[in-house]
Design an enzyme around this catalytic site. Structure first.
Site, PDB file in Angstrom:
ATOM      1  N   ARG A  10       0.826  -1.190   0.000  1.00 18.66           N
ATOM      2  CA  ARG A  10       0.000   0.000   0.000  1.00 18.66           C
ATOM      3  C   ARG A  10       0.868   1.252   0.000  1.00 18.66           C
ATOM      4  O   ARG A  10       1.764   1.392   0.827  1.00 18.66           O
ATOM      5  CB  ARG A  10      -0.904   0.009   1.245  1.00 18.66           C
ATOM      6  CG  ARG A  10      -1.679   1.309   1.486  1.00 18.66           C
ATOM      7  CD  ARG A  10      -2.908   1.378   0.602  1.00 18.66           C
ATOM      8  NE  ARG A  10      -3.707   2.570   0.906  1.00 18.66           N
ATOM      9  CZ  ARG A  10      -4.772   2.559   1.693  1.00 18.66           C
ATOM     10  NH1 ARG A  10      -5.169   1.443   2.264  1.00 18.66           N
ATOM     11  NH2 ARG A  10      -5.462   3.655   1.906  1.00 18.66           N
TER      12      ARG A  10
ATOM     13  N   ASP B  25      -7.059  -2.139   1.397  1.00 20.47           N
ATOM     14  CA  ASP B  25      -7.653  -1.283   2.409  1.00 20.47           C
ATOM     15  C   ASP B  25      -8.243  -2.197   3.474  1.00 20.47           C
ATOM     16  O   ASP B  25      -9.007  -3.111   3.138  1.00 20.47           O
ATOM     17  CB  ASP B  25      -8.794  -0.503   1.743  1.00 20.47           C
ATOM     18  CG  ASP B  25      -8.977   0.885   2.292  1.00 20.47           C
ATOM     19  OD1 ASP B  25      -8.211   1.288   3.181  1.00 20.47           O
ATOM     20  OD2 ASP B  25      -9.900   1.555   1.820  1.00 20.47           O
TER      21      ASP B  25
ATOM     22  N   ARG C 281      -6.257   1.464  -4.674  1.00 15.10           N
ATOM     23  CA  ARG C 281      -5.351   0.965  -3.639  1.00 15.10           C
ATOM     24  C   ARG C 281      -5.191  -0.550  -3.729  1.00 15.10           C
ATOM     25  O   ARG C 281      -6.112  -1.255  -4.150  1.00 15.10           O
ATOM     26  CB  ARG C 281      -5.799   1.395  -2.242  1.00 15.10           C
ATOM     27  CG  ARG C 281      -7.147   0.919  -1.749  1.00 15.10           C
ATOM     28  CD  ARG C 281      -8.360   1.807  -2.065  1.00 15.10           C
ATOM     29  NE  ARG C 281      -8.216   3.238  -2.047  1.00 15.10           N
ATOM     30  CZ  ARG C 281      -8.357   4.000  -0.969  1.00 15.10           C
ATOM     31  NH1 ARG C 281      -8.610   3.471   0.198  1.00 15.10           N
ATOM     32  NH2 ARG C 281      -8.258   5.297  -1.060  1.00 15.10           N
TER      33      ARG C 281
ATOM     34  N   ASP D 246     -10.389  -1.765   6.921  1.00 19.33           N
ATOM     35  CA  ASP D 246     -11.095  -0.801   7.759  1.00 19.33           C
ATOM     36  C   ASP D 246     -11.765  -1.501   8.931  1.00 19.33           C
ATOM     37  O   ASP D 246     -12.459  -2.510   8.736  1.00 19.33           O
ATOM     38  CB  ASP D 246     -12.197  -0.096   6.950  1.00 19.33           C
ATOM     39  CG  ASP D 246     -11.651   0.849   5.898  1.00 19.33           C
ATOM     40  OD1 ASP D 246     -10.547   1.376   6.082  1.00 19.33           O
ATOM     41  OD2 ASP D 246     -12.355   1.063   4.888  1.00 19.33           O
TER      42      ASP D 246
END
Ligand code: ROI
Length: 161
Positions: free
Chosen positions: A83, A96, A93, A98
């Site tokens: 990343r 990710d 990206r 989260d």
């Protein structure tokens, strides 16, 4: 032990492989157990349209880690998978990760907002999450079922296992 839901997303460098590697990395986290994960979904990009479609999924992790220690670990996994944080907002990206929900906790500081700010209206979060926890009620009192009713299954494609 807290039940944490983590959103995974990638649209660069073989996204499905990125998600599989990330799930393996999640399974290795200390003081944690990767309970299960959703199917993978292909989704239209939210944000700039001139980027590849994403692959998304949600994982359920049972952990003794504190939220910020978990965040550190997730950012380390993102970095290990190449990343690169760019100036462009909402750009493509490789990976990710989260924190969507952390038990019943509500957190709002400079590093972390839980429940995740944007999860309430994102089909690529809500539909995979519903596979794992259809009866879920968020810490802010909103039922996942109601959020889903207001969130059409559009631009989304569930991949076969
Ligand atoms: N769009 C989709 N479909 N899936 C994502 O995971 C995703 N992640 C993002 C932005 C750029 C907002 N768009 C996305 O961060």
């Amino acid at each position: 032990m807290e039940r944490v839901y983590i959103g995974l997303g990638s649209n660069l460098d073989t996204p499905r492989q990125q998600l599989h590697s990330a799930l393996e990395a999640l399974a290795q986290l200390p003081q944690s157990h990767l309970a299960c994960h959703s199917s993978l979904y292909v989704s239209d990009p939210l944000g700039p349209a001139d980027q590849p479609r994403y692959v998304n999924a949600v994982a359920a992790l049972d952990t003794e880690l504190q939220p910020w220690a978990l965040l550190d670990a997730l950012q380390r996994i993102e970095q290990e998978q190449g990343r690169v944080r760019k100036a462009e907002r909402w750009g493509p990206r490789t990976l990710d990760l989260d924190i969507l929900l952390f038990g019943e906790r509500r957190i709002d500081d400079e590093r972390l907002t839980v429940p995740h700010y944007h999860m309430h209206a994102r089909p690529f979060v809500l539909y995979p999450l519903a596979e794992l926890a259809p009866e879920l009620v968020l810490a802010d009192g909103r039922a996942l079922r109601e959020l889903l009713a207001a969130c059409p299954f559009t631009g989304l494609e569930r991949l076969p296992a």
